[in-house]
Scaffold this motif. Structure first.
Motif, PDB file in Angstrom:
ATOM      1  N   ASN A 184       3.141   3.371   8.364  1.00  0.00           N
ATOM      2  CA  ASN A 184       2.697   2.470   7.300  1.00  0.00           C
ATOM      3  C   ASN A 184       3.427   2.694   5.972  1.00  0.00           C
ATOM      4  N   THR A 194      -2.649   9.464  -0.328  1.00  0.00           N
ATOM      5  CA  THR A 194      -3.681   9.941   0.602  1.00  0.00           C
ATOM      6  C   THR A 194      -3.169  11.103   1.444  1.00  0.00           C
ATOM      7  N   SER A 248       0.815  -1.222   0.000  1.00  0.00           N
ATOM      8  CA  SER A 248       0.000   0.000   0.000  1.00  0.00           C
ATOM      9  C   SER A 248       0.847   1.269   0.000  1.00  0.00           C
ATOM     10  N   ASP A 289      -1.033   4.884   0.323  1.00  0.00           N
ATOM     11  CA  ASP A 289      -0.954   5.630   1.581  1.00  0.00           C
ATOM     12  C   ASP A 289      -0.278   6.981   1.374  1.00  0.00           C
TER      13      ASP A 289
END
Length: 322
Positions: A190, A103, A96, A100
């Motif tokens: 993350n 975003t 991801s 991420d």
């Protein structure tokens, strides 16, 4: 228009680059929305050949130059992307990673994002003790690591990219220039990457920190930077202990050398352990981390000595402060 251009500098990384590129190939992001530019910095092993097996990626060659110039060269092929994502060739990204990042970058106040380095699950005790996972979801950073550095392309170009004269710390220096322009720089858990090329033994820690330390007068945020101050304590204690030993005060020399190394190591350990939690670390891991910081400061202090020699003799390839 592409969303991301991923730039991966590589030099003699045949042991890791395949896993790195496989992870990029497996990203959960539309394939037509990002490109991958691998910059071979004159490898003498199979690095370029392995990279060429990934037919959807572009491989370029740049001989010579420090890492900042290699990254800038890769970024020059990114004129059609919104963002440039710099990744080291010995790192593995989470699936991801770009989702991420995109975003977070929707917030126009954010100039760059990235993540720290994690150790592989089967890593040595040196790797797993050095790369202690941070449990804070997102923090504003003043030193985003260049191996996981995602920046707005327009901002990167306005700032002139990485400093090509710095042997190390060019990522820290660019981070500060982004912040100076009024943008936030975020380090997210993350977005962290698995660093396959982490030092695996204590001697590797020392060698790596000699390299980093050789540029720290220029890469530190300022001359009162806590890490730089602690490194000075170690270096000056070592110099003083040598002088005392030459004068015959051997006991004093040993006490000063040991305390001058241990105190900064314990301070650095406590600072890092307090973020993770001493209870979470446990006694064994805490002792291992202290040993690593001893090795860290041994390398850093010798690197700092080299930095001073270069500074005063002007025998360097590193640009100084204005």
């Amino acid at each position: 228009m592409l969303d991301f251009s991923i730039v991966i500098p590589a030099f003699n990384e045949e042991a890791y680059i395949g896993k790195c590129l496989e992870s990029v190939q497996s990203l959960d992001y539309p394939k037509n929305k990002f490109s991958v530019n691998i910059i071979d910095n004159g490898s003498t092993d199979m690095t370029a050949a392995i990279a060429a097996n990934f037919s959807d990626f572009y491989v370029y060659k740049k001989i010579g130059g420090l890492v900042g110039s290699v990254r800038n060269f890769g970024a020059s092929f990114s004129s059609t992307s919104k963002y440039i994502a710099f990744l080291d060739s010995d790192c593995v990204v989470p699936r991801s990673w770009l989702i991420d990042a995109s975003t977070i970058l929707k917030d126009e106040s954010v100039g760059a994002v990235g993540g720290g380095y994690l150790a592989p699950k089967d890593g040595t005790w040196v790797e797993t003790s050095w790369a202690i996972e941070q449990y804070i979801p997102a923090i504003e950073s003043k030193a985003l690591p260049g191996g996981c550095f995602i920046v707005r392309r327009s901002l990167f170009e306005d700032l002139g990219g990485f400093n090509e004269q710095m042997g190390a710390g060019e990522d820290d220096e660019l981070t500060r220039r982004i912040i100076t322009q009024g943008h936030k720089v975020l380090c997210l858990r993350n977005l962290a990457v698995i660093h396959l090329g982490y030092p695996k033994q204590l001697r590797d820690i020392i060698k790596r920190q000699i390299w980093h330390g050789s540029s720290q007068l220029y890469s530190a945020e300022h001359y009162l930077d806590p890490l730089l101050l602690l490194t000075h304590v170690v270096l000056f204690s070592a110099i003083l202990s040598v002088i005392l030993a030459l004068l015959g005060a051997f006991l004093s020399a040993v006490l000063i050398a040991v305390s001058g190394l241990m105190v900064p190591s314990l301070i650095a350990f406590y600072k890092k352990a307090s973020r993770v939690g001493l209870i979470r670390l446990g006694i064994k891991k805490s002792i291992q981390m202290i040993i690593l910081y001893i090795a860290f400061f041994l390398g850093r202090s010798y690197g700092l000595l080299r930095n001073y020699i270069h500074f005063f003799t002007k025998n360097n390839r590193i640009i100084g402060r204005d």
